[in-house]
Write a protein that holds these residues in place. Structure first.
Motif, PDB file in Angstrom:
ATOM      1  N   GLU A 199       0.837  -1.208   0.000  1.00 57.03           N
ATOM      2  CA  GLU A 199       0.000   0.000   0.000  1.00 57.03           C
ATOM      3  C   GLU A 199       0.870   1.255   0.000  1.00 57.03           C
ATOM      4  OE1 GLU A 199      -3.917  -0.641   2.493  1.00 57.03           O
ATOM      5  OE2 GLU A 199      -2.197  -1.497   3.556  1.00 57.03           O
ATOM      6  N   LYS A 200       1.880   1.243   0.844  1.00 54.41           N
ATOM      7  CA  LYS A 200       2.783   2.390   0.916  1.00 54.41           C
ATOM      8  C   LYS A 200       3.547   2.551  -0.385  1.00 54.41           C
ATOM      9  CE  LYS A 200       6.668   4.261   3.582  1.00 54.41           C
ATOM     10  NZ  LYS A 200       7.577   4.035   4.741  1.00 54.41           N
ATOM     11  N   ASN A 201       4.042   1.448  -0.941  1.00 53.12           N
ATOM     12  CA  ASN A 201       4.783   1.522  -2.204  1.00 53.12           C
ATOM     13  C   ASN A 201       3.908   2.054  -3.333  1.00 53.12           C
ATOM     14  OD1 ASN A 201       7.365   0.724  -1.453  1.00 53.12           O
ATOM     15  ND2 ASN A 201       6.909  -1.452  -1.679  1.00 53.12           N
ATOM     16  N   GLN A 202       2.669   1.627  -3.377  1.00 57.69           N
ATOM     17  CA  GLN A 202       1.763   2.106  -4.424  1.00 57.69           C
ATOM     18  C   GLN A 202       1.479   3.591  -4.248  1.00 57.69           C
ATOM     19  OE1 GLN A 202      -1.942  -0.010  -4.616  1.00 57.69           O
ATOM     20  NE2 GLN A 202      -2.664   1.078  -6.428  1.00 57.69           N
ATOM     21  N   ASP A 203       1.267   4.008  -3.003  1.00 56.06           N
ATOM     22  CA  ASP A 203       0.957   5.407  -2.721  1.00 56.06           C
ATOM     23  C   ASP A 203       2.139   6.311  -3.056  1.00 56.06           C
ATOM     24  OD1 ASP A 203      -0.894   7.404  -1.475  1.00 56.06           O
ATOM     25  OD2 ASP A 203       0.771   7.611  -0.065  1.00 56.06           O
ATOM     26  N   LYS A 204       3.359   5.831  -2.776  1.00 54.84           N
ATOM     27  CA  LYS A 204       4.556   6.636  -3.002  1.00 54.84           C
ATOM     28  C   LYS A 204       5.172   6.416  -4.380  1.00 54.84           C
ATOM     29  CE  LYS A 204       7.661   6.881   0.096  1.00 54.84           C
ATOM     30  NZ  LYS A 204       8.739   6.432   0.983  1.00 54.84           N
ATOM     31  N   GLY A 205       4.735   5.374  -5.078  1.00 53.67           N
ATOM     32  CA  GLY A 205       5.341   5.052  -6.363  1.00 53.67           C
ATOM     33  C   GLY A 205       6.750   4.520  -6.216  1.00 53.67           C
ATOM     34  N   THR A 206       6.966   3.708  -5.161  1.00 59.22           N
ATOM     35  CA  THR A 206       8.305   3.174  -4.883  1.00 59.22           C
ATOM     36  C   THR A 206       8.276   1.653  -4.870  1.00 59.22           C
ATOM     37  OG1 THR A 206       7.859   3.339  -2.506  1.00 59.22           O
ATOM     38  CG2 THR A 206       9.014   5.178  -3.539  1.00 59.22           C
ATOM     39  N   LYS A 207       9.470   1.062  -4.784  1.00 57.58           N
ATOM     40  CA  LYS A 207       9.635  -0.379  -4.633  1.00 57.58           C
ATOM     41  C   LYS A 207      10.628  -0.615  -3.501  1.00 57.58           C
ATOM     42  CE  LYS A 207       8.760  -1.508  -9.503  1.00 57.58           C
ATOM     43  NZ  LYS A 207       9.329  -2.152 -10.739  1.00 57.58           N
ATOM     44  N   GLU A 208      10.171  -0.307  -2.286  1.00 62.52           N
ATOM     45  CA  GLU A 208      11.030  -0.384  -1.112  1.00 62.52           C
ATOM     46  C   GLU A 208      10.647  -1.558  -0.219  1.00 62.52           C
ATOM     47  OE1 GLU A 208      11.652   4.468  -0.669  1.00 62.52           O
ATOM     48  OE2 GLU A 208      10.441   3.357   0.784  1.00 62.52           O
ATOM     49  N   GLY A 209      11.639  -2.157   0.379  1.00 59.30           N
ATOM     50  CA  GLY A 209      11.425  -3.204   1.364  1.00 59.30           C
ATOM     51  C   GLY A 209      12.241  -2.913   2.599  1.00 59.30           C
ATOM     52  N   GLY A 210      11.726  -3.292   3.745  1.00 59.75           N
ATOM     53  CA  GLY A 210      12.426  -3.024   4.991  1.00 59.75           C
ATOM     54  C   GLY A 210      13.044  -4.272   5.577  1.00 59.75           C
ATOM     55  N   ILE A 211      14.263  -4.135   6.081  1.00 60.54           N
ATOM     56  CA  ILE A 211      14.876  -5.185   6.906  1.00 60.54           C
ATOM     57  C   ILE A 211      14.512  -4.822   8.333  1.00 60.54           C
ATOM     58  CG2 ILE A 211      17.042  -6.230   7.664  1.00 60.54           C
ATOM     59  CD1 ILE A 211      18.111  -5.680   4.842  1.00 60.54           C
ATOM     60  N   VAL A 212      13.467  -5.462   8.825  1.00 61.22           N
ATOM     61  CA  VAL A 212      12.855  -5.045  10.085  1.00 61.22           C
ATOM     62  C   VAL A 212      13.682  -5.497  11.280  1.00 61.22           C
ATOM     63  CG1 VAL A 212      10.763  -5.129  11.477  1.00 61.22           C
ATOM     64  CG2 VAL A 212      10.598  -5.156   8.984  1.00 61.22           C
ATOM     65  N   ILE A 213      14.146  -6.734  11.245  1.00 62.40           N
ATOM     66  CA  ILE A 213      14.917  -7.298  12.358  1.00 62.40           C
ATOM     67  C   ILE A 213      16.067  -8.121  11.808  1.00 62.40           C
ATOM     68  CG2 ILE A 213      14.866  -8.766  14.405  1.00 62.40           C
ATOM     69  CD1 ILE A 213      11.894  -8.246  14.628  1.00 62.40           C
ATOM     70  N   LEU A 214      17.244  -7.883  12.339  1.00 64.72           N
ATOM     71  CA  LEU A 214      18.424  -8.676  11.990  1.00 64.72           C
ATOM     72  C   LEU A 214      19.198  -8.937  13.272  1.00 64.72           C
ATOM     73  CD1 LEU A 214      20.349  -9.687   9.545  1.00 64.72           C
ATOM     74  CD2 LEU A 214      21.667  -7.645  10.127  1.00 64.72           C
ATOM     75  N   GLY A 215      19.599 -10.173  13.488  1.00 66.44           N
ATOM     76  CA  GLY A 215      20.348 -10.437  14.704  1.00 66.44           C
ATOM     77  C   GLY A 215      21.022 -11.800  14.690  1.00 66.44           C
ATOM     78  N   THR A 216      22.015 -11.935  15.553  1.00 66.73           N
ATOM     79  CA  THR A 216      22.704 -13.206  15.763  1.00 66.73           C
ATOM     80  C   THR A 216      22.647 -13.528  17.252  1.00 66.73           C
ATOM     81  OG1 THR A 216      24.228 -12.755  13.951  1.00 66.73           O
ATOM     82  CG2 THR A 216      24.841 -14.486  15.495  1.00 66.73           C
ATOM     83  N   ARG A 217      22.220 -14.717  17.554  1.00 64.00           N
ATOM     84  CA  ARG A 217      22.073 -15.153  18.938  1.00 64.00           C
ATOM     85  C   ARG A 217      23.414 -15.137  19.659  1.00 64.00           C
ATOM     86  NH1 ARG A 217      18.142 -19.621  20.411  1.00 64.00           N
ATOM     87  NH2 ARG A 217      18.490 -20.091  22.615  1.00 64.00           N
ATOM     88  N   ARG A 218      23.378 -14.764  20.922  1.00 64.60           N
ATOM     89  CA  ARG A 218      24.602 -14.813  21.726  1.00 64.60           C
ATOM     90  C   ARG A 218      25.148 -16.229  21.737  1.00 64.60           C
ATOM     91  NH1 ARG A 218      23.517 -12.562  27.495  1.00 64.60           N
ATOM     92  NH2 ARG A 218      21.713 -13.937  27.269  1.00 64.60           N
ATOM     93  N   GLY A 219      26.453 -16.352  21.597  1.00 62.82           N
ATOM     94  CA  GLY A 219      27.092 -17.658  21.512  1.00 62.82           C
ATOM     95  C   GLY A 219      27.372 -18.083  20.086  1.00 62.82           C
ATOM     96  N   PHE A 220      26.785 -17.357  19.106  1.00 65.95           N
ATOM     97  CA  PHE A 220      26.995 -17.673  17.693  1.00 65.95           C
ATOM     98  C   PHE A 220      27.573 -16.482  16.924  1.00 65.95           C
ATOM     99  CE2 PHE A 220      23.805 -20.688  19.103  1.00 65.95           C
ATOM    100  CZ  PHE A 220      24.181 -21.867  18.485  1.00 65.95           C
TER     101      PHE A 220
END
Length: 314
Positions: A234-255
């Motif tokens: 919906e946001k991409n259509q409204d703005k005329g964009t092709k954007e994607g979000g990396i919402v969460i990225l992480g590595t577990r403690r110990g790895f």
């Protein structure tokens, strides 16, 4: 009422250009979020004709002493004292909470680094800056390295066959929540996630299982790293964009320190590109203890703007 609030937000966005796109459905989901330890308090301000001109929302965790204030004032009515009224309202409630709990309580609120009037308002009311978050972006039309997982790990998604059954889906949610909490327990302002909250998030109409990636240890099946991406059509259509979000990225403690973070980041970027996106966006704590900002910069992300969190203690 939600449509009226959405109209107010849109009027603010047309002047502020903060890229804070909102819809009635997204407001509905936010207000109905099943966070059992969060008490949401909303106050509205109207002009003499009954038109909504200001909105204030307090989020007060039951298991924490940190509350958060978000507010919007219609551009036409700014600078007339409504902002101070909103802050006074929030401070009164926070003082009541501090008295009830017999402890000090911190009130937080945010501002874009370019919002000079909002910054001046917060500082004049006794708030001080406490944390900085960067908004970053990278073009996906430009080449980037192919993701390579370290030996001993497999890349799966919530769409993978092993999670296709009802039992498999439940296992995915529970293992994901455990991984999330273990990953971010040492991060600023962390609050443990519950399976119920995650179930609410994955029920979002735009959630895609193929964009919810995990790195699994081949030796014991431990969820070790993750990258969850999100596309708002919906946001991409409204703005005329092709954007994607990396919402969460992480590595577990110990790895950590094995290259999992970079591999998962590049995997998320690749998935977004494969489904037609030409830009990736993300946010990061400038003081992230795992050095995430350096990781993002190493694969071509650049800072777009800075968000500042302010705090006042009661």
């Amino acid at each position: 009422m939600r449509s009226t609030i959405a109209e107010l937000f849109q009027a603010c966005e047309e002047v502020d250009h903060l890229d804070q796109w909102i819809s009635i459905s997204s407001l509905q989901r936010e207000f109905n979020s099943p966070a059992p330890d969060i008490k949401r308090e909303i106050s509205l301000w109207e002009d003499g004709d009954g038109k909504l001109i200001a909105f204030g929302q307090l989020s007060i965790p039951e298991l924490s002493v940190d509350a958060h204030l978000s507010f919007k004032v219609h551009p036409t009515f700014r600078g007339e004292g409504i902002e101070q009224e909103i802050i006074k309202w929030s401070e009164q409630r926070i003082r009541e909470v501090a008295t009830d709990r017999n402890t000090s309580v911190k009130l937080r609120s945010g501002s874009r680094d370019t919002q000079t009037q909002r910054i001046a308002l917060l500082e004049s009311c006794g708030f001080t800056p406490c944390r900085y978050f960067l908004r970053m972006e990278r073009s996906l039309t430009e080449p980037f390295p192919k993701p390579e997982l370290p030996k001993g790990f497999t890349l799966e998604s919530a769409l993978s066959q092993q999670f296709s059954s009802e039992i498999g889906q439940r296992h995915f949610l529970e293992a994901w929540v455990e991984m999330f909490n273990q990953t971010f327990i040492d991060h600023w302002n962390h609050h443990d996630l519950t399976v119920e909250q995650l179930e609410h998030e994955v029920s979002h109409p735009h959630y895609r299982q193929d964009l919810d990636l995990v790195a699994i240890s081949a030796s014991d099946g431990t969820f070790a790293g993750f990258c969850c991406c999100f596309i708002n059509p919906e946001k991409n259509q409204d703005k005329g964009t092709k954007e994607g979000g990396i919402v969460i990225l992480g590595t577990r403690r110990g790895f950590r320190k094995r290259g999992l973070g970079k591999a998962m980041l590049l995997s998320g970027m690749q998935r977004l590109r494969d489904v037609g996106m030409d830009k990736a966006l993300l946010g990061v704590d400038a003081e992230n203890p795992s050095g995430a900002t350096r990781l993002y910069e190493s694969v071509g992300f650049r800072k777009v703007h800075t968000n500042i969190f302010y705090v006042k203690e009661f």
